[in-house]
Design a protein around this motif. Structure first.
Motif, PDB file in Angstrom:
ATOM      1  N   CYS A 194       0.824  -1.217   0.000  1.00 26.95           N
ATOM      2  CA  CYS A 194       0.000   0.000   0.000  1.00 26.95           C
ATOM      3  C   CYS A 194       0.855   1.262   0.000  1.00 26.95           C
ATOM      4  CB  CYS A 194      -0.944  -0.006   1.196  1.00 26.95           C
ATOM      5  SG  CYS A 194      -2.317  -1.170   1.034  1.00 26.95           S
ATOM      6  N   ALA A 195       2.000   1.223   0.676  1.00 26.88           N
ATOM      7  CA  ALA A 195       2.898   2.378   0.668  1.00 26.88           C
ATOM      8  C   ALA A 195       3.384   2.666  -0.747  1.00 26.88           C
ATOM      9  CB  ALA A 195       4.075   2.142   1.607  1.00 26.88           C
ATOM     10  N   ALA A 196       3.695   1.606  -1.491  1.00 27.08           N
ATOM     11  CA  ALA A 196       4.133   1.786  -2.873  1.00 27.08           C
ATOM     12  C   ALA A 196       3.005   2.338  -3.737  1.00 27.08           C
ATOM     13  CB  ALA A 196       4.634   0.450  -3.437  1.00 27.08           C
ATOM     14  N   GLN A 197       1.783   1.818  -3.554  1.00 27.26           N
ATOM     15  CA  GLN A 197       0.641   2.316  -4.325  1.00 27.26           C
ATOM     16  C   GLN A 197       0.348   3.770  -3.965  1.00 27.26           C
ATOM     17  OE1 GLN A 197      -0.687   0.546  -6.682  1.00 27.26           O
ATOM     18  NE2 GLN A 197      -0.588  -1.628  -6.188  1.00 27.26           N
ATOM     19  N   PHE A 198       0.426   4.100  -2.678  1.00 25.93           N
ATOM     20  CA  PHE A 198       0.196   5.478  -2.229  1.00 25.93           C
ATOM     21  C   PHE A 198       1.223   6.418  -2.864  1.00 25.93           C
ATOM     22  CE2 PHE A 198       0.957   8.995   0.708  1.00 25.93           C
ATOM     23  CZ  PHE A 198      -0.336   9.428   0.985  1.00 25.93           C
ATOM     24  N   MET A 199       2.472   5.981  -2.928  1.00 22.34           N
ATOM     25  CA  MET A 199       3.540   6.776  -3.528  1.00 22.34           C
ATOM     26  C   MET A 199       3.231   7.110  -4.984  1.00 22.34           C
ATOM     27  SD  MET A 199       7.476   5.516  -4.076  1.00 22.34           S
ATOM     28  CE  MET A 199       6.929   4.214  -5.201  1.00 22.34           C
ATOM     29  N   VAL A 200       2.764   6.116  -5.741  1.00 20.89           N
ATOM     30  CA  VAL A 200       2.435   6.347  -7.147  1.00 20.89           C
ATOM     31  C   VAL A 200       1.225   7.278  -7.273  1.00 20.89           C
ATOM     32  CG1 VAL A 200       1.666   5.241  -9.280  1.00 20.89           C
ATOM     33  CG2 VAL A 200       3.447   4.162  -7.892  1.00 20.89           C
ATOM     34  N   ALA A 201       0.206   7.059  -6.428  1.00 21.49           N
ATOM     35  CA  ALA A 201      -0.965   7.936  -6.465  1.00 21.49           C
ATOM     36  C   ALA A 201      -0.595   9.371  -6.137  1.00 21.49           C
ATOM     37  CB  ALA A 201      -2.027   7.424  -5.486  1.00 21.49           C
ATOM     38  N   ALA A 224       2.570  10.340 -17.496  1.00 21.69           N
ATOM     39  CA  ALA A 224       1.343   9.604 -17.832  1.00 21.69           C
ATOM     40  C   ALA A 224       1.539   8.634 -18.987  1.00 21.69           C
ATOM     41  CB  ALA A 224       0.222  10.596 -18.174  1.00 21.69           C
ATOM     42  N   LEU A 225       2.360   9.008 -19.971  1.00 21.48           N
ATOM     43  CA  LEU A 225       2.547   8.138 -21.136  1.00 21.48           C
ATOM     44  C   LEU A 225       3.083   6.757 -20.763  1.00 21.48           C
ATOM     45  CD1 LEU A 225       3.929  10.564 -23.870  1.00 21.48           C
ATOM     46  CD2 LEU A 225       1.851   9.186 -24.025  1.00 21.48           C
ATOM     47  N   PRO A 226       4.274   6.651 -20.162  1.00 20.94           N
ATOM     48  CA  PRO A 226       4.772   5.305 -19.839  1.00 20.94           C
ATOM     49  C   PRO A 226       4.001   4.628 -18.714  1.00 20.94           C
ATOM     50  CG  PRO A 226       6.289   6.966 -19.012  1.00 20.94           C
ATOM     51  CD  PRO A 226       5.277   7.693 -19.838  1.00 20.94           C
ATOM     52  N   SER A 227       3.496   5.403 -17.736  1.00 23.62           N
ATOM     53  CA  SER A 227       2.803   4.766 -16.616  1.00 23.62           C
ATOM     54  C   SER A 227       1.525   4.083 -17.076  1.00 23.62           C
ATOM     55  CB  SER A 227       2.483   5.792 -15.517  1.00 23.62           C
ATOM     56  OG  SER A 227       1.557   6.756 -15.949  1.00 23.62           O
ATOM     57  N   GLY A 228       0.868   4.630 -18.090  1.00 24.94           N
ATOM     58  CA  GLY A 228      -0.320   3.974 -18.638  1.00 24.94           C
ATOM     59  C   GLY A 228      -0.002   3.019 -19.769  1.00 24.94           C
ATOM     60  N   GLY A 229       0.977   3.385 -20.608  1.00 28.57           N
ATOM     61  CA  GLY A 229       1.252   2.593 -21.801  1.00 28.57           C
ATOM     62  C   GLY A 229       1.866   1.239 -21.532  1.00 28.57           C
ATOM     63  N   PHE A 230       2.652   1.096 -20.470  1.00 30.65           N
ATOM     64  CA  PHE A 230       3.365  -0.157 -20.207  1.00 30.65           C
ATOM     65  C   PHE A 230       2.692  -1.045 -19.165  1.00 30.65           C
ATOM     66  CE2 PHE A 230       6.825   2.550 -21.871  1.00 30.65           C
ATOM     67  CZ  PHE A 230       7.299   1.721 -22.885  1.00 30.65           C
ATOM     68  N   LEU A 231       1.531  -0.646 -18.656  1.00 28.59           N
ATOM     69  CA  LEU A 231       0.902  -1.406 -17.578  1.00 28.59           C
ATOM     70  C   LEU A 231       0.590  -2.852 -17.963  1.00 28.59           C
ATOM     71  CD1 LEU A 231      -1.549   1.173 -15.975  1.00 28.59           C
ATOM     72  CD2 LEU A 231       0.218  -0.105 -14.781  1.00 28.59           C
ATOM     73  N   GLY A 242       8.765   3.206 -13.981  1.00 27.35           N
ATOM     74  CA  GLY A 242       8.782   2.530 -12.681  1.00 27.35           C
ATOM     75  C   GLY A 242       7.391   2.290 -12.143  1.00 27.35           C
ATOM     76  N   ALA A 243       6.515   3.299 -12.272  1.00 26.46           N
ATOM     77  CA  ALA A 243       5.132   3.154 -11.805  1.00 26.46           C
ATOM     78  C   ALA A 243       4.405   2.061 -12.566  1.00 26.46           C
ATOM     79  CB  ALA A 243       4.391   4.479 -11.950  1.00 26.46           C
ATOM     80  N   ALA A 244       4.672   1.949 -13.873  1.00 25.97           N
ATOM     81  CA  ALA A 244       4.026   0.915 -14.680  1.00 25.97           C
ATOM     82  C   ALA A 244       4.436  -0.489 -14.250  1.00 25.97           C
ATOM     83  CB  ALA A 244       4.362   1.119 -16.161  1.00 25.97           C
ATOM     84  N   ALA A 245       5.612  -0.620 -13.641  1.00 20.13           N
ATOM     85  CA  ALA A 245       6.044  -1.913 -13.096  1.00 20.13           C
ATOM     86  C   ALA A 245       5.488  -2.137 -11.697  1.00 20.13           C
ATOM     87  CB  ALA A 245       7.567  -1.998 -13.081  1.00 20.13           C
ATOM     88  N   ILE A 246       5.409  -1.066 -10.900  1.00 20.75           N
ATOM     89  CA  ILE A 246       4.972  -1.192  -9.500  1.00 20.75           C
ATOM     90  C   ILE A 246       3.492  -1.519  -9.393  1.00 20.75           C
ATOM     91  CG2 ILE A 246       4.604   0.106  -7.356  1.00 20.75           C
ATOM     92  CD1 ILE A 246       7.145   1.722  -8.108  1.00 20.75           C
ATOM     93  N   VAL A 247       2.664  -0.816 -10.141  1.00 22.85           N
ATOM     94  CA  VAL A 247       1.216  -0.890  -9.914  1.00 22.85           C
ATOM     95  C   VAL A 247       0.633  -2.265 -10.222  1.00 22.85           C
ATOM     96  CG1 VAL A 247      -1.017   0.051 -10.573  1.00 22.85           C
ATOM     97  CG2 VAL A 247       0.888   1.594 -10.138  1.00 22.85           C
ATOM     98  N   PRO A 248       0.817  -2.844 -11.423  1.00 18.95           N
ATOM     99  CA  PRO A 248       0.195  -4.155 -11.666  1.00 18.95           C
ATOM    100  C   PRO A 248       0.820  -5.284 -10.864  1.00 18.95           C
ATOM    101  CG  PRO A 248       1.554  -3.531 -13.529  1.00 18.95           C
ATOM    102  CD  PRO A 248       1.503  -2.337 -12.617  1.00 18.95           C
ATOM    103  N   THR A 249       2.143  -5.236 -10.670  1.00 16.93           N
ATOM    104  CA  THR A 249       2.763  -6.311  -9.892  1.00 16.93           C
ATOM    105  C   THR A 249       2.405  -6.192  -8.415  1.00 16.93           C
ATOM    106  OG1 THR A 249       4.790  -4.979  -9.747  1.00 16.93           O
ATOM    107  CG2 THR A 249       4.689  -6.651 -11.466  1.00 16.93           C
ATOM    108  N   GLY A 250       2.334  -4.955  -7.904  1.00 11.34           N
ATOM    109  CA  GLY A 250       1.915  -4.772  -6.513  1.00 11.34           C
ATOM    110  C   GLY A 250       0.495  -5.247  -6.286  1.00 11.34           C
ATOM    111  N   MET A 251      -0.385  -4.956  -7.247  1.00 11.64           N
ATOM    112  CA  MET A 251      -1.769  -5.379  -7.114  1.00 11.64           C
ATOM    113  C   MET A 251      -1.888  -6.899  -7.210  1.00 11.64           C
ATOM    114  SD  MET A 251      -4.622  -3.736  -6.684  1.00 11.64           S
ATOM    115  CE  MET A 251      -6.126  -3.125  -7.374  1.00 11.64           C
TER     116      MET A 251
END
Length: 483
Positions: free
Chosen positions: A29-36, A68-75, A124-133
């Motif tokens: 959750c700390a990682a998700q909060f950081m990205v948000a 926004a481009l890589p964080s959404g494009g690579f998810l 980095g966010a595109a790697a963190i969000v789906p794998t964290g979830m």
């Protein structure tokens, strides 16, 4: 060795998590909060940042778009890579990259170095969000434990965006714009050392080849569409590069669908997309994110330009919104446990629509700040309920081997939703003869869309099997063994 996440019931019927489970949840959750937080913390600082680095007004949009481009494009791609080669490994790599990129943005010496840092943050966010979830959904078994974990995660996602809006102004005034990037680096540096000893590795048992043509077409398509929509918010949809990007994105996504229908190991399983829970859950998620982000955008303009509130006073309005969203997160699991994810999703969308409609009562008198605060805060509580329930709806019943894909779809929907709402509707507020008229137009359209989609999602998810494991937790997916 399997992770035991069997919930221990409390007198209130809420599952009690073990100490280790709480620490795992804290890290994720700390990682998700950081990205948000990264989505909003820089917004208030943009004018100061531009003056310091010598960026023109038109170039400032790239401070947001570069992330926004890589964080959404690579998810989707990274969600699948995590499935195949190890979710923890990719999560840790994403955290390290995000931290290093945040330091680069903090100490940037010119526009190029700053935008490079922002783009790498997005990767980095595109790697963190789906794998964290997916680590969350494979660590906590389907049922009450997962409901509670997703409720906490959803609360922090919503709270992170709101805290970013308030904290960005305070940090910029007190410490300068660089502190908005520095706080993100600090988050990464604190979380990264804790994660390896707590998070179990997980991946699919088989090792199929990565669908390269699918990865190229879907990533290119998402990048093109997100670029077009982000640019349209500044230049309008008639601009040549917006039109070219929309056409290219549509063509690439069409090609992606054709590739996936013919490959033996698709990046996205088309049968999964045909699941009612996956399809309609993501429709609900797309609308709740896109329409709520639009409400926040137009209300920010209204509070400061029509009611003449200061940036700090505007932040307080959204601070109340954040507090009530946190409250909603504490009860979301209980509501879902009683009524099921489908009913909670439909009811939350309907509540968000009705409360957005209540904002049509806003006028140019200062008393309207009380209506704005109450309605947007209650609407955000419904929005939080929709976030948690749509994530549960999409991932419920999906095998652990495909959780990275399912959560990649969830987070792609989130990112695209945040991206498309403002350019599609926010432009009505900024191009109208006066802001108040534009505000009412946006809110009326927003209300109609949310209520219509609530009805469609309710009809689309009718029938048995769409609330599996969310009412009583009777059907539980087995957590994947730690590897």
């Amino acid at each position: 060795m399997a992770t035991d996440t069997t919930p221990v019931p409390t007198p209130l019927g809420i599952p009690r998590l073990s100490t280790r489970d709480r620490l795992v949840l804290l890290v994720l959750c700390a990682a998700q909060f950081m990205v948000a937080l990264d989505f909003s913390v820089l917004n208030v600082a943009l004018p100061v940042l531009g003056a310091d680095l010598g960026m023109s007004q038109s170039a400032l949009q790239w401070a947001v778009t570069a992330f926004a481009l890589p964080s959404g494009g690579f998810l989707l791609l990274f969600g699948r890579v995590g499935d195949l080669y190890g979710r923890r490994r990719l999560f840790l790599t994403g955290l390290a990259l995000f931290g290093a990129a945040s330091l680069l943005a903090t100490f940037a010496w010119d526009p190029a170095s700053f935008l490079t840092g922002r783009a790498l943050q997005g990767v980095g966010a595109a790697a963190i969000v789906p794998t964290g979830m997916s680590l969350l959904t494979t660590t906590f078994a389907e049922g009450p434990a997962r409901d509670r974990a997703l409720g906490i995660s959803g609360t922090l996602l919503s709270l992170g965006f709101t805290v970013g809006m308030v904290a960005g102004g305070v940090l910029t005034d007190v410490l300068g714009w660089r502190s908005t990037m520095g706080v993100l680096a600090l988050f990464a540096l604190v979380v990264l050392p804790l994660a390896p000893g707590l998070l179990p590795e997980s991946r699919t048992p088989e090792r199929p080849r990565l669908d390269v043509p699918g990865a190229v077409t879907v990533t290119g398509g998402l990048l093109s569409v997100i670029y077009a929509l982000s640019t349209a918010a500044e230049r309008g949809f008639g601009h040549l590069d917006v039109i070219v990007s929309l056409v290219a994105g549509s063509a690439l996504l069409t090609g992606f669908a054709l590739v996936e229908s013919r490959t033996e190991a698709p990046l996205v399983s088309l049968p999964m997309l045909r699941r009612r829970t996956v399809a309609w859950g993501n429709v609900g998620g797309l609308v709740t994110f896109s329409m709520m982000s639009t409400v926040v955008f137009v209300l920010t303009l209204y509070l400061q330009e029509t009611l003449r509130l200061s940036a700090f006073e505007t932040g307080l309005v959204f601070g109340v919104q954040g507090v009530l969203s946190a409250v909603a997160g504490t009860v979301a699991a209980r509501v879902i446990g009683r009524f099921g994810a489908r009913r909670t999703l439909v009811g939350s969308l309907a509540g968000q629509g009705v409360l957005t409609g209540a904002l049509l009562g806003l006028d140019a008198h200062v008393w309207s700040v009380w209506l704005a605060t109450a309605a947007v805060s209650l609407a955000s509580m419904c929005h939080l309920g929709a976030i948690v329930s749509y994530g549960l709806t999409v991932t419920s019943g999906v095998p652990d081997a495909e959780q990275g894909l399912a959560t990649g779809l969830v987070t792609s929907t989130q990112q695209v939703g945040i991206t498309i709402g403002i350019p599609l509707l926010g432009v009505l507020a900024t191009t109208s003869s006066d802001l108040l008229t534009g505000l009412h137009t946006v809110l009326a359209v927003d209300t109609a869309i949310v209520l219509a989609v609530a009805l469609l999602v309710g009809l689309g998810l009718r029938g048995r099997g769409t609330d599996a494991a969310t009412v009583s937790g009777a059907v539980e997916a087995q957590p994947l063994d730690a590897r």
